[in-house]
Design an enzyme around this catalytic site. Structure first.
Site, PDB file in Angstrom:
ATOM      1  N   ASP A 201       0.444  -0.850   0.017  1.00  0.00           N
ATOM      2  CA  ASP A 201       0.087   0.155   0.109  1.00  0.00           C
ATOM      3  C   ASP A 201       1.169   0.989   0.085  1.00  0.00           C
ATOM      4  O   ASP A 201       1.893   1.578   1.002  1.00  0.00           O
ATOM      5  CB  ASP A 201      -0.710  -0.208   1.139  1.00  0.00           C
ATOM      6  N   GLU A 244      -4.704   2.528  -3.819  1.00  0.00           N
ATOM      7  CA  GLU A 244      -3.126   2.502  -4.001  1.00  0.00           C
ATOM      8  C   GLU A 244      -2.903   2.152  -3.274  1.00  0.00           C
ATOM      9  O   GLU A 244      -1.691   1.472  -2.871  1.00  0.00           O
ATOM     10  CB  GLU A 244      -3.146   3.975  -3.254  1.00  0.00           C
TER      11      GLU A 244
END
Length: 407
Positions: A201, A244
């Site tokens: 992430d 993301e």
């Protein structure tokens, strides 16, 4: 809210979460639809609106300045709740909306027409709506047309889910990655070979979008995916499983080797310099690693273990790699990702603020709200669907996000 309605709302939110659409950049496919809606009905405003636990968020908007507004007074909330079109010819003359802040103040809605965005399972995720600052009539044929355009929006959302690859990064889509994971897991069990999974992430990605804009954010996502791909074997699988968030599948790879791969990926991302109109920016990412073992009974469990380790990496300071171990699940602060409707309750329950719970553990939670202004340092967090009520204190907050610890 009765229990049946609570369960229905949580099921709706789970369906919304499946589309991974919240807080994503504008896309031409959706903007085209709101432009058509605006022109076809000759109105100054049109939005594709999605409703989560505390707000209405606009995936696309024409003639509307705000990117999100509170859920409570939203006309679109009525459409989602009733799961049918809502036509308001003159909001100022309608007792349900005459004193609505979006009528008495900006954007000064007088006419509203909204059609639900319904999934194949029948859940209403949000609306396609047309709005005007003047009263007007809306015929039955026009309602049918608005419904058809709403179905086009849902078709676009379904195509996003079904797409094999993510158009921005070239990584596999969430659904495709999960399919590859299931296949690789079955092969690993059948032939008794090793298998590992990495979750990564990008750190503080929202701040990048807020400061530099979504085009730069898109560059960051593309560059990070490319940097990872350059470090992987052809047999490895890279997928984009969230805004993301990426996942990597490593066939024939044990935990020790997977940790080395994750460290290579971490270093590759940290070396990136993303060009911007001002100056190049650097980014980092956090990594969670898990491997097939006796505690892993399914492909989903392997992914959950990597995700749990990722949260430990985030909690431990970011820009690092953490492996999953059975004891890790019991560590304080470990949160699982959720999408639940919640309420911040204070003043003895006389004051409440809607929120969306995005992460949750036995120790605390991460909340999203319209604004953190006015939120007291201590309050009760309520999740009606789960019968959940815990006293909280704020440990960190930003403009629209609050992290709390349970006391």
């Amino acid at each position: 809210m009765n229990s049946a309605v609570q369960i229905q709302e949580q099921t709706r939110l789970a369906s919304l979460d499946r589309y991974d659409i919240l807080d994503t950049p504008a896309e031409e496919a959706f903007d085209r639809i709101t432009r058509l809606t605006r022109r076809f009905f000759d109105v100054p405003m049109s939005t594709v609106t999605l409703i989560d636990g505390h707000r209405q968020w606009f995936k696309s908007r024409q003639g509307v300045s705000a990117c999100e507004t509170p859920k409570g007074p939203a006309f679109c909330s009525v459409v989602v709740r009733e799961a049918r079109p809502l036509i308001v010819p003159d909001a100022a003359a309608d007792e349900r909306f005459a004193n609505n802040p979006f009528v008495t103040g900006a954007p000064h809605i007088r006419f509203y027409a909204g059609a639900p965005l319904r999934t194949p399972e029948g859940h209403s995720l949000g609306t396609l709506c047309a709005m005007d600052t003047k009263p007007r009539a809306f015929t039955a044929d026009q309602v049918d047309t608005l419904n058809d355009l709403a179905r086009v929006v849902m078709s676009e959302l379904e195509l996003r889910v079904l797409a094999m690859t993510d158009g921005l990064t070239g990584a596999l889509s969430r659904r495709s990655f999960r399919g590859e994971l299931s296949r690789a897991f079955a092969l690993a069990l059948r032939h008794r070979h090793e298998l590992s999974c990495i979750m990564l992430d990008l750190d503080r990605f929202k701040a990048i979008n807020d400061e530099y804009g979504h085009p730069v954010g898109d560059l960051v996502l593309s560059a990070a995916a490319a940097a990872c791909r350059d470090e992987l074997r052809k047999s490895d699988v890279l997928g984009r499983v969230g805004g993301e968030e990426f996942a990597v599948l490593l066939p024939h790879t044990g935990l020790a080797s997977a940790l080395k791969v994750a460290e290579k990926l971490r270093a590759a991302v940290a070396r990136l310099q993303i060009p911007t109109p001002r100056e190049p920016i650097r980014v980092t990412a956090s990594f969670g690693i898990a491997a097939l073992g006796i505690s892993v009974g399914s492909a989903e469990t392997l992914l959950e273990h990597a995700d749990a380790a990722l949260y430990l990496a985030k909690d431990d300071g970011r820009n690092r790699c953490v492996e999953w171990r059975p004891a890790a699940i019991a560590q304080p602060g470990l949160r699982r990702r959720v999408l639940k409707a919640g309420q911040i309750s204070f003043n003895g329950g006389r004051s409440t603020i809607d929120c969306t719970v995005r992460s949750l553990s036995e120790e605390g939670a991460g909340l999203k709200i319209v604004t953190s202004a006015g939120v007291p340092e201590t309050f009760k967090l309520l999740i009606e669907t789960d019968g959940f009520s815990r006293l909280c204190r704020i440990v960190a907050k930003a403009d629209r996000e609050v992290d709390v610890a349970f006391v």
